[in-house]
Design a protein around this motif. Structure first.
Motif, PDB file in Angstrom:
ATOM      1  N   ASP A  96     -50.142  -8.060 -29.880  1.00 51.85           N
ATOM      2  CA  ASP A  96     -49.726  -6.833 -30.505  1.00 51.85           C
ATOM      3  C   ASP A  96     -48.633  -6.324 -29.735  1.00 51.85           C
ATOM      4  O   ASP A  96     -47.590  -5.944 -30.239  1.00 51.85           O
ATOM      5  CB  ASP A  96     -50.733  -5.997 -30.590  1.00 51.85           C
ATOM      6  N   TYR A 100     -45.007  -5.991 -31.937  1.00 50.59           N
ATOM      7  CA  TYR A 100     -44.519  -4.843 -32.335  1.00 50.59           C
ATOM      8  C   TYR A 100     -44.471  -3.483 -31.309  1.00 50.59           C
ATOM      9  O   TYR A 100     -43.475  -2.615 -31.424  1.00 50.59           O
ATOM     10  CB  TYR A 100     -45.255  -4.289 -33.856  1.00 50.59           C
ATOM     11  N   GLU A 103     -41.259  -3.879 -29.250  1.00 48.87           N
ATOM     12  CA  GLU A 103     -40.064  -3.751 -30.139  1.00 48.87           C
ATOM     13  C   GLU A 103     -40.074  -2.238 -30.566  1.00 48.87           C
ATOM     14  O   GLU A 103     -38.988  -1.871 -30.787  1.00 48.87           O
ATOM     15  CB  GLU A 103     -40.406  -4.505 -31.608  1.00 48.87           C
ATOM     16  N   ALA A 104     -41.213  -1.561 -30.827  1.00 42.06           N
ATOM     17  CA  ALA A 104     -40.833  -0.114 -31.251  1.00 42.06           C
ATOM     18  C   ALA A 104     -40.190   0.587 -29.967  1.00 42.06           C
ATOM     19  O   ALA A 104     -39.486   1.576 -30.312  1.00 42.06           O
ATOM     20  CB  ALA A 104     -42.298   0.543 -31.490  1.00 42.06           C
ATOM     21  N   PRO A 128     -44.573  -6.534 -38.467  1.00 40.39           N
ATOM     22  CA  PRO A 128     -44.514  -5.578 -37.561  1.00 40.39           C
ATOM     23  C   PRO A 128     -43.404  -4.561 -37.901  1.00 40.39           C
ATOM     24  O   PRO A 128     -43.472  -3.344 -37.384  1.00 40.39           O
ATOM     25  CB  PRO A 128     -43.654  -6.479 -36.368  1.00 40.39           C
ATOM     26  N   TRP A 129     -42.460  -4.574 -38.671  1.00 41.91           N
ATOM     27  CA  TRP A 129     -41.534  -3.375 -39.079  1.00 41.91           C
ATOM     28  C   TRP A 129     -42.321  -2.478 -39.875  1.00 41.91           C
ATOM     29  O   TRP A 129     -41.816  -1.241 -39.582  1.00 41.91           O
ATOM     30  CB  TRP A 129     -40.154  -3.989 -39.725  1.00 41.91           C
ATOM     31  N   TRP A 131     -45.511  -1.705 -39.349  1.00 37.05           N
ATOM     32  CA  TRP A 131     -46.571  -0.908 -38.227  1.00 37.05           C
ATOM     33  C   TRP A 131     -45.350   0.103 -37.490  1.00 37.05           C
ATOM     34  O   TRP A 131     -45.913   1.410 -37.274  1.00 37.05           O
ATOM     35  CB  TRP A 131     -47.029  -1.966 -37.377  1.00 37.05           C
ATOM     36  N   ILE A 132     -44.271  -0.644 -37.046  1.00 31.47           N
ATOM     37  CA  ILE A 132     -43.398   0.460 -36.351  1.00 31.47           C
ATOM     38  C   ILE A 132     -42.668   1.752 -37.226  1.00 31.47           C
ATOM     39  O   ILE A 132     -42.823   2.767 -36.552  1.00 31.47           O
ATOM     40  CB  ILE A 132     -41.959  -0.366 -35.901  1.00 31.47           C
ATOM     41  N   ASN A 512     -42.167 -13.847 -34.655  1.00 32.92           N
ATOM     42  CA  ASN A 512     -42.740 -12.635 -34.799  1.00 32.92           C
ATOM     43  C   ASN A 512     -42.603 -11.776 -33.592  1.00 32.92           C
ATOM     44  O   ASN A 512     -43.157 -10.574 -33.473  1.00 32.92           O
ATOM     45  CB  ASN A 512     -44.342 -12.446 -35.030  1.00 32.92           C
TER      46      ASN A 512
END
Length: 551
Positions: A96, A100, A103-104, A128-129, A131-132, A512
């Motif tokens: 995780d 993401y 990345e966030a 992931p996008w 979730w962000i 990912n």
């Protein structure tokens, strides 16, 4: 304080309190400063972090005694140096975190403004996008402020260590109201060092952060009840961050505050000001600091907890649940997890075991740090049984007020556990770790306990300590091993790029885990994103799903 104490114990209880408060409010102030900066159209930078640190120093100055102010600030400076260096030295190898969370943080530090900009690219094939865009952003804002100030992505997860330290320091202050320094120190350490918090402390995972801040909030409210309402100030800051970590944390924070109000009512104390202050904190946390995601999710998708609730609900549990668990009632799943063999095996029914037995397969399961069944350690079920026997042996010796306080505490703790629909998974209810520990602490405070009860009490704390080691040491060893391997791999790649020439680059496919681009960049490795179709030697980067072409 005598000269020996002054020499070896530099700060007194007021100094410890001030350090705990500073460690508790800094992550919150970082998130608030980051949100205000973005909401005003600015970009996160070192000034954002310095403003948060100035507010933290002011809090420490307020709560330390006059003689302890400089000492507390100096000790907290050393703590900051430690957590920063420790976080920087250890890579986040969690799925995780790489998929993401990091990345966030990168997007926020890079200029994305969730309060004014359009959502990041939505792609149903790349969750992931989702979730962000739609998850709470409190820890990401705090970590992004640190990343923007330091330039090191791994330092952002220092907020986990800060919160863990705050939970231990403030727990110690609370326990010292009733217990000796030695017992309070042991209790505070075991409260803070629960397996979920320790196993996630060097990752961007936020379940351990939630656990630490729940303890911090409860401790601050206890001190507000016993000592001074001034403790409501740091408590409100903790609430602001807590409700912006995860959707379930909204319920946790609300229940803890509700229990505090009930305690005020039972104690016949004034409650108007605390209720108003905490309600305002919750409202501001959800509606202002948490405008994205709570308000935006509600306006755009009809539910503040989208995508985990509402008409467009995404089920993230079923894919992580053992098939045998799907149709079982909650109580049975939880009992099988707490009293069963620690494992991550899918496709077979969880197995109960003899209490205090340890199987090699259990230690292997604990190494991953996110064990599905028996995630609190191989001995957790045994400590629950032993604590029940100790409680039965010592109940008669407890006075009426102690019994009432214990029942209220346990009722609140059980409510905090079972308000989550999936309490069988340790990472979702890390506070369940407190169940046997609470019994030991109450028995240590009791006045009448026979020789049998005293032996049981010693056995229980020994069992809890051993179980904590069994639950965390495999993860420590695995993390150290994988970090060493990754560091060696990155060093070899950097050397290969340097030998190949000034403009040479490693061909990479991130899959990912696009955040790994920053990891490679910080390691001095130039990369080129490709599909690797023509690569004959494809290698997976250690503890990730990023693939590169071996030169």
């Amino acid at each position: 304080m005598n000269q020996w104490t002054k020499r070896f114990f530099w700060i007194d209880r007021k100094g410890v309190l001030a350090m705990g408060v500073m460690a508790a409010v800094l992550p919150s102030l970082l998130a608030i400063a980051g949100a205000v900066t973005l909401a005003c159209g600015g970009k996160l930078n070192i000034l954002t972090t310095l403003l948060a640190m100035a507010g933290t120093a002011a809090a420490g100055w307020r709560f330390a005694g006059k003689e302890q102010r400089k000492r507390a600030l100096a000790c907290f400076g050393l703590l900051l140096l430690f957590v920063g260096l420790a976080s920087w030295c250890v890579y986040d190898l969690s799925y995780d975190g790489q998929a993401y969370h990091q990345e966030a943080v990168i997007q926020l530090a890079g200029g994305w403004n969730p309060y004014g900009d359009a959502p990041l690219q939505e792609d149903t094939k790349n969750p992931p996008w989702v979730w962000i865009n739609h998850y709470a952003k409190g820890p990401w804002l705090a970590a992004a402020a640190i990343y923007a100030a330091t330039g090191f992505i791994e330092m952002g997860k220092a907020i986990n260590l800060l919160a863990l330290a705050a939970s231990g320091l403030l727990s110690y202050i609370v326990l010292r109201e009733k217990l000796s320094a030695r017992v309070s120190g042991i209790g505070a350490a075991l409260i803070a060092f629960n397996p979920v918090s320790l196993n996630q402390v060097f990752t961007y995972g936020n379940d351990g952060l939630i656990s630490s801040l729940m303890i911090v909030l409860a401790a601050l409210l206890a001190l507000a009840y016993w000592k001074s309402r001034a403790m409501l100030i740091p408590a409100t800051l903790v609430v602001l961050l807590l409700v912006n970590i995860k959707f379930t944390a909204v319920g946790y924070a609300g229940l803890i505050c509700a229990l505090y109000v009930i305690t005020l009512m039972l104690g016949r104390k004034k409650r108007v000001v605390p209720v108003v202050v905490l309600a305002l904190a919750g409202g501001v946390g959800l509606g202002v600091l948490g405008y994205n995601p709570y308000v935006t999710n509600w306006l755009d998708h009809g539910h503040p907890f989208h995508p985990l609730a509402g008409s467009e609900k995404v089920d993230i549990i079923r894919s992580n649940m053992l098939p045998a668990y799907v149709d079982l009632p909650v109580w049975e799943k939880t009992a099988l997890s707490w009293f069963g063999e620690s494992s991550n095996r899918f496709g077979e029914y969880p197995r109960l075991k003899v209490p205090f037995a340890v199987l090699p397969s259990e230690l292997a399961a604990m190494a991953g740090g996110d064990t599905r069944i028996g995630g609190f350690g191989p001995w957790f079920g045994g400590t629950l049984l032993l604590s029940a026997v100790l409680l039965a042996a010592g109940w008669r010796g407890m006075n009426r007020s102690a019994k009432r306080a214990f029942l209220l505490f346990m009722a609140g703790l059980l409510a905090l556990i079972f308000v989550n629909p999936e309490p069988w998974w340790a990472r979702y209810v890390p506070h369940a770790w407190l169940l046997p520990l609470a019994v030991w602490l109450w028995m240590m405070a009791g006045e009448r306990l026979g020789s049998f009860g005293m032996r049981l009490r010693s056995m229980l704390i020994l069992a809890i300590t051993v179980n904590a080691l069994l639950a965390t040491l495999p993860t420590v060893g695995y993390t150290a091993y994988q970090n060493t391997a990754l560091r060696s791999e990155l060093g070899a790649l950097r050397q290969q790029v340097q030998v190949s020439g000034e403009h040479a680059a490693i061909e990479v496919m991130y899959r990912n885990m696009a955040s790994n681009r920053v990891r490679l960049e910080e390691a001095g490795i130039r990369t080129k994103v490709t599909t690797l179709d023509g690569c004959a030697s494809q290698v997976v980067l250690t503890s990730s799903d990023t693939v590169y072409c071996k030169p």
